[in-house]
Design an enzyme around this catalytic site. Structure first.
Site, PDB file in Angstrom:
ATOM      1  N   CYS A 106      11.329 -37.426  58.708  1.00  0.00           N
ATOM      2  CA  CYS A 106      10.265 -38.225  60.042  1.00  0.00           C
ATOM      3  C   CYS A 106       9.524 -36.989  59.835  1.00  0.00           C
ATOM      4  O   CYS A 106       8.969 -36.814  61.031  1.00  0.00           O
ATOM      5  CB  CYS A 106      11.498 -38.467  61.143  1.00  0.00           C
ATOM      6  SG  CYS A 106      12.522 -39.181  60.539  1.00  0.00           S
ATOM      7  N   GLU A 107       8.703 -37.016  58.774  1.00  0.00           N
ATOM      8  CA  GLU A 107       6.668 -36.470  59.246  1.00  0.00           C
ATOM      9  C   GLU A 107       6.846 -36.062  58.209  1.00  0.00           C
ATOM     10  O   GLU A 107       6.427 -36.366  56.750  1.00  0.00           O
ATOM     11  CB  GLU A 107       7.591 -34.706  58.629  1.00  0.00           C
ATOM     12  CG  GLU A 107       8.418 -33.894  59.644  1.00  0.00           C
ATOM     13  CD  GLU A 107       7.979 -33.124  61.131  1.00  0.00           C
ATOM     14  OE1 GLU A 107       6.204 -32.604  60.423  1.00  0.00           O
ATOM     15  OE2 GLU A 107       8.334 -32.753  61.914  1.00  0.00           O
ATOM     16  N   PRO A 129      12.272 -10.514  39.178  1.00  0.00           N
ATOM     17  CA  PRO A 129      11.960 -11.456  38.741  1.00  0.00           C
ATOM     18  C   PRO A 129      12.787 -11.809  39.324  1.00  0.00           C
ATOM     19  O   PRO A 129      14.089 -12.240  39.377  1.00  0.00           O
ATOM     20  CB  PRO A 129      11.633 -11.647  37.583  1.00  0.00           C
ATOM     21  CG  PRO A 129      12.582 -10.861  36.081  1.00  0.00           C
ATOM     22  CD  PRO A 129      12.778  -9.056  37.361  1.00  0.00           C
ATOM     23  N   GLY A 130      12.506 -13.475  40.294  1.00  0.00           N
ATOM     24  CA  GLY A 130      13.211 -14.170  40.727  1.00  0.00           C
ATOM     25  C   GLY A 130      13.153 -16.101  39.891  1.00  0.00           C
ATOM     26  O   GLY A 130      13.504 -16.977  39.220  1.00  0.00           O
TER      27      GLY A 130
HETATM   28  C1  PLP Z   1      11.124 -13.118  46.627  1.00  0.00           C
HETATM   29  C2  PLP Z   1      11.131 -11.499  46.103  1.00  0.00           C
HETATM   30  C3  PLP Z   1      12.189 -11.214  44.965  1.00  0.00           C
HETATM   31  C4  PLP Z   1      11.509 -12.080  43.980  1.00  0.00           C
HETATM   32  O1  PLP Z   1      10.286 -13.154  43.785  1.00  0.00           O
HETATM   33  P1  PLP Z   1      10.133 -14.294  43.044  1.00  0.00           P
HETATM   34  O2  PLP Z   1       8.455 -14.669  43.299  1.00  0.00           O
HETATM   35  O3  PLP Z   1      10.961 -15.111  43.105  1.00  0.00           O
HETATM   36  O4  PLP Z   1       9.951 -13.489  41.480  1.00  0.00           O
HETATM   37  C5  PLP Z   1      11.596  -9.504  44.768  1.00  0.00           C
HETATM   38  N1  PLP Z   1      12.086  -8.393  44.877  1.00  0.00           N
HETATM   39  C6  PLP Z   1      11.492  -8.762  46.140  1.00  0.00           C
HETATM   40  C7  PLP Z   1      11.703  -7.626  46.924  1.00  0.00           C
HETATM   41  C8  PLP Z   1      11.419 -10.259  46.759  1.00  0.00           C
HETATM   42  O5  PLP Z   1      11.495 -10.128  48.448  1.00  0.00           O
END
Ligand code: PLP
Length: 453
Positions: free
Chosen positions: A381-382, A307-308
């Protein structure tokens, strides 16, 4: 009144004081603005840490229930700084990186190499060497040529490289639904779909990796998309990966130890949206992989997830100052109030890049003015320089008002640019009624320093 604070999509430390002014983890917005200026990215440290720990605990508990281990990798590309990498490390997460730059930040933070993953569909030799030097826990191989490339560099370095092979399962998810296709038309991974009875590209790469003594094939990796709110995509992809793992074992006798299910866990961006609940998704996925493995008659591997957005997205908000306010008649009877702020697409490209929707509020005061239909725009500028496409703001919104945009922690700073030679905002962390700068504001001097004249 047009406020949703406190509550989603705001971080848990966000409140309003008696005068209606925003307070983040005990710090009044006026203090944040006085100390750090605007625009500024603000991170609620306790919220971020608790989401990191929450994902780890939810998955550990659910997978332990079915007898499997699991590691949680924070996908650093969502937002990476030395402090953020240290926080997630302290919360028991590992860190995924996708470039030499991200790897350098994770190492600077003291994340052990063994707890770092290295991604990328086009890693340079230097990046692969840096990963091997750091003793990273896994390099996720993304193509057949990369199998040879990593093997050759590992041989030269005198090490055995731990690798996973990234496959595409045909499952795509993002938003509310998932779709499944046999053939994929995108740059990442190797397809599990075989053509004309030949081995699939995924199987071909796995066989190649098994055959190279310079590589230790840890397992198989699959990432199906982003901002996923429907868990069934994860389950279908996981089943496909477990089938591939069983097929590889039949062919080679090698039953790989690990399966990575990627990231993509969706969050709330707008009031009324509901984030994926980590406890629920963890239980669903654990139950599903257990039944898939049982049906295949293979023992469960160790799993990992990445997760990110779900860790940092809701923990962040962006503060802007309103400059100009302009009512624009767009149709008979429809007036849209354009509210320009002191940042824009250089600090949040997502609305312009993929129509991402956000929520904003005036946060320096509470207004009782009738709300108006507003669009928050930047200073670039968009005409596509939109921060918030559509939001109700108080009708007396005016120059000098401080505006906060919710849930900007992920893919804001990390995708920021210097378009129009606008210096990038600072990343400010707030915790226990105190703020500190994690990444300082850029200056025009910083930009000129790169220009060789
Ligand atoms: C972008 C990415 C993530 C994280 O995705 P989220 O939507 O931020 O959770 C995890 N693994 C891989 C390989 C990614 O490219």
């Amino acid at each position: 009144m047009t406020t949703t604070i406190p509550g989603e999509p705001w971080s848990t430390g966000v409140a309003r004081d008696d005068e209606g002014a925003l307070v983040v983890a005990g710090v009044p917005v006026a203090d944040l603005v006085a100390q750090h200026g605007t625009p500024a990215y603000v991170l609620d440290e306790a919220d971020l840490r608790s989401r990191a720990a929450g994902y780890r605990r939810a998955f550990e508990a659910a997978f332990a229930e079915v007898g499997a281990g699991v590691d949680v990798y924070y996908a650093g590309k969502a937002l990476l700084s030395v402090a953020v990498a240290r926080w997630v490390h302290e919360e028991g997460l590992r860190v995924d990186t996708a470039t030499g730059g991200e790897l350098a930040v994770a190492l600077r933070a003291g994340v052990p190499g063994a707890h770092i993953g290295v991604h990328g569909n086009n890693k340079s030799d230097d990046e692969i060497r840096a990963a091997l030097d750091a003793g990273v826990g896994r390099i996720i191989v993304d193509s057949l040529v990369e199998v040879d490339r990593v093997a050759a560099l590992a041989a030269a370095a005198g090490v055995v490289a731990p690798v996973m092979v990234r496959v595409t399962t045909g499952v795509h998810a993002g938003g509310h639904e998932y779709i499944s296709t046999a053939h994929e038309d995108q740059k990442f991974g190797l397809s599990v779909a075989a053509a004309d009875g030949a081995d699939s590209p995924a199987m071909t790469a796995l066989l190649a990796a098994v055959a190279r003594p310079e590589l230790h094939l840890l397992g198989i990796h699959s990432h199906i998309g982003s901002q996923i709110l429907d868990p069934s995509g994860f389950e279908v992809a996981a089943r496909t990966v477990l089938e591939l793992r069983a097929a590889l074992a039949l062919r080679t006798g090698v039953l790989v130890d690990e399966v990575d299910l990627g990231g993509g866990y969706g969050i709330a961006y707008l009031p009324g949206e509901v984030a994926l609940d980590p406890d629920r998704i963890a239980k669903d996925v654990a139950a599903s992989v257990a039944s898939s493995a049982a049906a295949l008659g293979t023992p469960l591997p160790r799993f990992s997830i990445e997760p990110g957005r779900a860790i940092v997205g809701p923990a962040g908000l962006t503060l802007y100052t309103v400059g100009t306010v302009k009512p624009v008649r767009v149709d008979e009877g429809l007036v849209r109030t354009y509210v320009s702020v002191d940042g824009g697409m250089s600090d949040n490209i997502r609305p312009a890049l993929y129509g991402a929707r956000y929520h904003a509020e005036v946060v320096g005061r509470l207004s009782s003015a009738e709300p108006v239909l507003a669009r928050v725009v930047g200073k670039h500028c968009e005409s596509g320089d939109i921060v918030v496409h559509e939001v109700q703001l108080p009708g007396d919104v005016r120059a000098g008002d401080v505006l906060a945009v919710a849930a900007t922690g992920a893919y804001g700073r990390s995708m920021a640019s210097n378009y129009n030679h606008v210096p990038r905002p600072p990343v400010v962390a707030v915790r226990d009624a105190a703020s500190r700068v994690l990444v300082r504001r850029e200056t025009v001097e910083d930009l000129l320093a790169l220009d060789q004249g």
